[in-house]
Scaffold this motif. Structure first.
Motif, PDB file in Angstrom:
ATOM      1  N   ILE A  45       0.795  -1.327   0.173  1.00  0.00           N
ATOM      2  CA  ILE A  45      -0.011   0.106  -0.209  1.00  0.00           C
ATOM      3  C   ILE A  45       0.813   1.098  -0.058  1.00  0.00           C
ATOM      4  N   LEU A  46       0.519   2.467  -0.765  1.00  0.00           N
ATOM      5  CA  LEU A  46       1.438   3.486  -1.008  1.00  0.00           C
ATOM      6  C   LEU A  46       0.997   4.173   0.428  1.00  0.00           C
ATOM      7  N   HIS A  47       1.870   4.949   1.041  1.00  0.00           N
ATOM      8  CA  HIS A  47       1.807   5.656   2.321  1.00  0.00           C
ATOM      9  C   HIS A  47       1.418   6.910   1.837  1.00  0.00           C
ATOM     10  N   LEU A  48       0.599   7.615   2.774  1.00  0.00           N
ATOM     11  CA  LEU A  48       0.234   9.042   2.423  1.00  0.00           C
ATOM     12  C   LEU A  48       1.276  10.098   2.511  1.00  0.00           C
ATOM     13  N   SER A  49       2.367   9.719   3.049  1.00  0.00           N
ATOM     14  CA  SER A  49       3.808  10.769   2.931  1.00  0.00           C
ATOM     15  C   SER A  49       4.510  10.649   1.848  1.00  0.00           C
ATOM     16  N   ASP A  50       3.867   9.658   1.048  1.00  0.00           N
ATOM     17  CA  ASP A  50       4.355   9.595  -0.288  1.00  0.00           C
ATOM     18  C   ASP A  50       3.743  10.339  -1.495  1.00  0.00           C
ATOM     19  N   LEU A  51       2.598  11.097  -0.984  1.00  0.00           N
ATOM     20  CA  LEU A  51       1.700  11.483  -1.897  1.00  0.00           C
ATOM     21  C   LEU A  51       1.824  12.957  -1.743  1.00  0.00           C
ATOM     22  N   PRO A  52       1.740  13.940  -2.716  1.00  0.00           N
ATOM     23  CA  PRO A  52       2.240  15.177  -2.943  1.00  0.00           C
ATOM     24  C   PRO A  52       1.072  15.990  -2.538  1.00  0.00           C
ATOM     25  N   VAL A  79      -0.826  -0.211  -6.001  1.00  0.00           N
ATOM     26  CA  VAL A  79      -0.493   1.191  -5.564  1.00  0.00           C
ATOM     27  C   VAL A  79      -1.288   2.259  -6.222  1.00  0.00           C
ATOM     28  N   TYR A  80      -1.830   3.089  -5.315  1.00  0.00           N
ATOM     29  CA  TYR A  80      -2.745   4.056  -5.923  1.00  0.00           C
ATOM     30  C   TYR A  80      -1.978   5.618  -5.731  1.00  0.00           C
ATOM     31  N   GLN A  81      -2.234   6.238  -6.797  1.00  0.00           N
ATOM     32  CA  GLN A  81      -1.718   7.680  -6.935  1.00  0.00           C
ATOM     33  C   GLN A  81      -2.566   8.439  -6.261  1.00  0.00           C
ATOM     34  N   PHE A 107     -18.565   6.178   6.114  1.00  0.00           N
ATOM     35  CA  PHE A 107     -17.569   5.535   5.251  1.00  0.00           C
ATOM     36  C   PHE A 107     -16.815   4.674   6.041  1.00  0.00           C
ATOM     37  N   SER A 108     -16.128   3.760   5.358  1.00  0.00           N
ATOM     38  CA  SER A 108     -15.091   2.781   5.827  1.00  0.00           C
ATOM     39  C   SER A 108     -14.140   2.184   4.603  1.00  0.00           C
ATOM     40  N   THR A 109     -13.041   2.074   5.142  1.00  0.00           N
ATOM     41  CA  THR A 109     -11.955   1.426   4.107  1.00  0.00           C
ATOM     42  C   THR A 109     -10.812   0.995   4.876  1.00  0.00           C
ATOM     43  N   PHE A 110     -10.190  -0.129   4.171  1.00  0.00           N
ATOM     44  CA  PHE A 110      -8.922  -0.546   4.504  1.00  0.00           C
ATOM     45  C   PHE A 110      -7.766   0.272   4.047  1.00  0.00           C
ATOM     46  N   GLN A 111      -7.987   1.139   3.097  1.00  0.00           N
ATOM     47  CA  GLN A 111      -7.098   1.785   2.453  1.00  0.00           C
ATOM     48  C   GLN A 111      -6.609   3.074   3.265  1.00  0.00           C
ATOM     49  N   PRO A 112      -5.721   3.178   4.088  1.00  0.00           N
ATOM     50  CA  PRO A 112      -5.392   4.390   4.963  1.00  0.00           C
ATOM     51  C   PRO A 112      -5.227   5.710   4.373  1.00  0.00           C
ATOM     52  N   ASP A 113      -4.708   5.431   3.210  1.00  0.00           N
ATOM     53  CA  ASP A 113      -4.829   7.044   2.430  1.00  0.00           C
ATOM     54  C   ASP A 113      -6.205   7.408   2.117  1.00  0.00           C
ATOM     55  N   ALA A 114      -6.975   6.297   1.190  1.00  0.00           N
ATOM     56  CA  ALA A 114      -8.460   6.916   1.038  1.00  0.00           C
ATOM     57  C   ALA A 114      -9.140   6.990   2.429  1.00  0.00           C
ATOM     58  N   ALA A 115      -8.957   6.545   3.459  1.00  0.00           N
ATOM     59  CA  ALA A 115      -9.733   6.946   4.695  1.00  0.00           C
ATOM     60  C   ALA A 115      -9.487   8.478   4.882  1.00  0.00           C
ATOM     61  N   GLN A 116      -8.133   8.704   4.972  1.00  0.00           N
ATOM     62  CA  GLN A 116      -7.865  10.287   5.376  1.00  0.00           C
ATOM     63  C   GLN A 116      -8.297  10.995   4.433  1.00  0.00           C
ATOM     64  N   LEU A 117      -8.107  10.954   3.051  1.00  0.00           N
ATOM     65  CA  LEU A 117      -8.678  11.702   1.882  1.00  0.00           C
ATOM     66  C   LEU A 117     -10.130  11.834   2.120  1.00  0.00           C
ATOM     67  N   VAL A 118     -10.821  10.867   1.981  1.00  0.00           N
ATOM     68  CA  VAL A 118     -12.302  11.043   2.216  1.00  0.00           C
ATOM     69  C   VAL A 118     -12.698  12.100   3.486  1.00  0.00           C
ATOM     70  N   ARG A 119     -12.052  12.113   4.587  1.00  0.00           N
ATOM     71  CA  ARG A 119     -12.383  12.558   5.491  1.00  0.00           C
ATOM     72  C   ARG A 119     -12.019  14.268   5.348  1.00  0.00           C
TER      73      ARG A 119
END
Length: 375
Positions: free
Chosen positions: A6-13, A189-191, A217-229
């Motif tokens: 899984i891609l970590h949120l810190s890797d996302l710009p 891996v999601y951009q 909303f719920s998800t196993f994808q941590p970056d998606a969870a923080q992004l939808v919030r």
């Protein structure tokens, strides 16, 4: 055990620059103000994929009664005193949110099994599988792959067509809440741009059709969870975790402690954990509650009435279950009368009225349970 990527949120710009594009009202008694501590107003029972998931190789007929994640399953669940139903949403390649659990959809042609990724189908292709709404039209026969690698026909006692998220909003009993699991591939891996697009497509349907329906909303994808919030503040967002039952490359998915960090860093409202993870580490429950986070659970043990009652005693906020009739009855009989006693002023505190074990016995059980649970 294989590691999953899984891609970590810190890797996302530039995540901080994502605008909160949806805002304001939510209803049905769920307070989303983090400053005043988000709380679920009562112990909740949530129907897993509606009336319950399908396990086609199971000897229990209840696991093959009604097609999971279908309008029929959702409305069948609505006949019982449930608070929410849970279902899985993916987005087709032509940007339509559809309800389907598995990453791949399988069919058979001339004795050969073919599989296609749901997100690589257009809506029309997706809807060609299974029973068809049009009279006299036959769809492609659906198959499913079991955990031991076998392919089995997706035969259930009462079948139904595949459906979209919009269908669910328009055709399911409007008082029933939706726990929308944002489904992503564990191995992909999601951009950020792709995640953002998928979530905006789903949110567009939610905000157009939800009206007053309660939504989680719920998800196993941590970056998606923080992004939808980040994208909206109407509806609570929960981070799904197996609580250590599986080991992933992304450490955020590997424990209740890491799940807490994801929630607190992203301003999420709660955690949904596999119940074995909670029973393995019951000491995490007060830490989660002290962090003003809500805690729900899922898993096969939630179909056992005694396990559900134990969770209520532990302070867990709700359970996602397959046996909706049996467990909703359990909650009515074992839990709700205790609360009624409190509201009727019969002299017992809520804590005392709901405990059917002494504090010493409960403490002993919480120490014993991790020894009994084997991953």
């Amino acid at each position: 055990m294989a590691l999953k990527t899984i891609l970590h949120l810190s890797d996302l710009p530039n995540l901080d620059h994502v605008p909160e594009i949806y805002s304001t009202c939510f209803s049905k008694g769920l307070d989303l103000n983090r400053a005043s501590s988000f709380r679920i107003p009562k112990f909740m029972v949530i129907g897993h994929r509606g009336h319950g998931m399908n396990i086609l190789q199971s000897s229990d007929s209840r696991m093959k009664a009604i097609k999971e994640n279908s309008i029929l399953s959702f409305n069948s669940a609505a006949k019982f005193p449930l608070d929410f139903i849970e279902f899985d949403v993916q987005v087709t390649k032509d940007d339509c949110p559809v309800i389907f659990h598995d990453d791949f959809i399988l069919t058979e042609e001339n004795g050969t099994i073919f599989e296609k990724k749901v997100t690589e189908l257009c809506l029309a292709e997706f809807l060609c599988y299974g029973p068809q709404k049009e009279t006299g039209k036959e769809g492609k026969c659906l198959y499913r792959k079991t955990k031991d690698g076998k392919f089995v026909k997706w035969n259930v006692e009462t079948d139904d067509s595949l459906c979209t998220l919009q269908d669910a909003f328009q055709k399911v009993e409007p008082s029933l809440g939706f726990n929308i699991e944002l489904k992503f591939d564990d191995f992909a891996v999601y951009q950020q741009d792709h995640l953002l697009h998928i979530l905006q497509v789903i949110l567009q349907v939610v905000f157009e059709f939800a009206r007053d329906r309660p939504i989680i909303f719920s998800t196993f994808q941590p970056d998606a969870a923080q992004l939808v919030r980040k994208l909206q503040n109407n509806y609570p967002v929960y981070f799904l975790t197996e609580g250590g039952a599986s080991i992933y490359y992304d450490v955020r998915r590997n424990s209740l402690g890491e799940a807490m960090k994801v929630c607190l860093e992203g301003g999420l409202q709660g955690i949904v954990s596999e119940i074995k993870g909670v029973f393995k580490d019951p000491g995490a429950v007060p830490k989660i509650k002290d962090s003003n986070l809500s805690l729900l659970t899922y898993g096969k043990l939630n179909n056992v009435p005694e396990a559900v009652h134990m969770q209520y005693l532990m302070g867990i906020d709700g359970v996602i279950v397959d046996f909706v009739e049996e467990i909703s009855q359990t909650v009515d009989v074992m839990i709700k009368p205790a609360k009624e006693m409190t509201t009727e002023g019969k002299g017992e505190s809520e804590a005392n009225s709901k405990l059917q074990f002494s504090q010493k016995e409960l403490s002993f059980l919480l120490k014993l349970i991790p020894e009994l649970i084997q991953f």
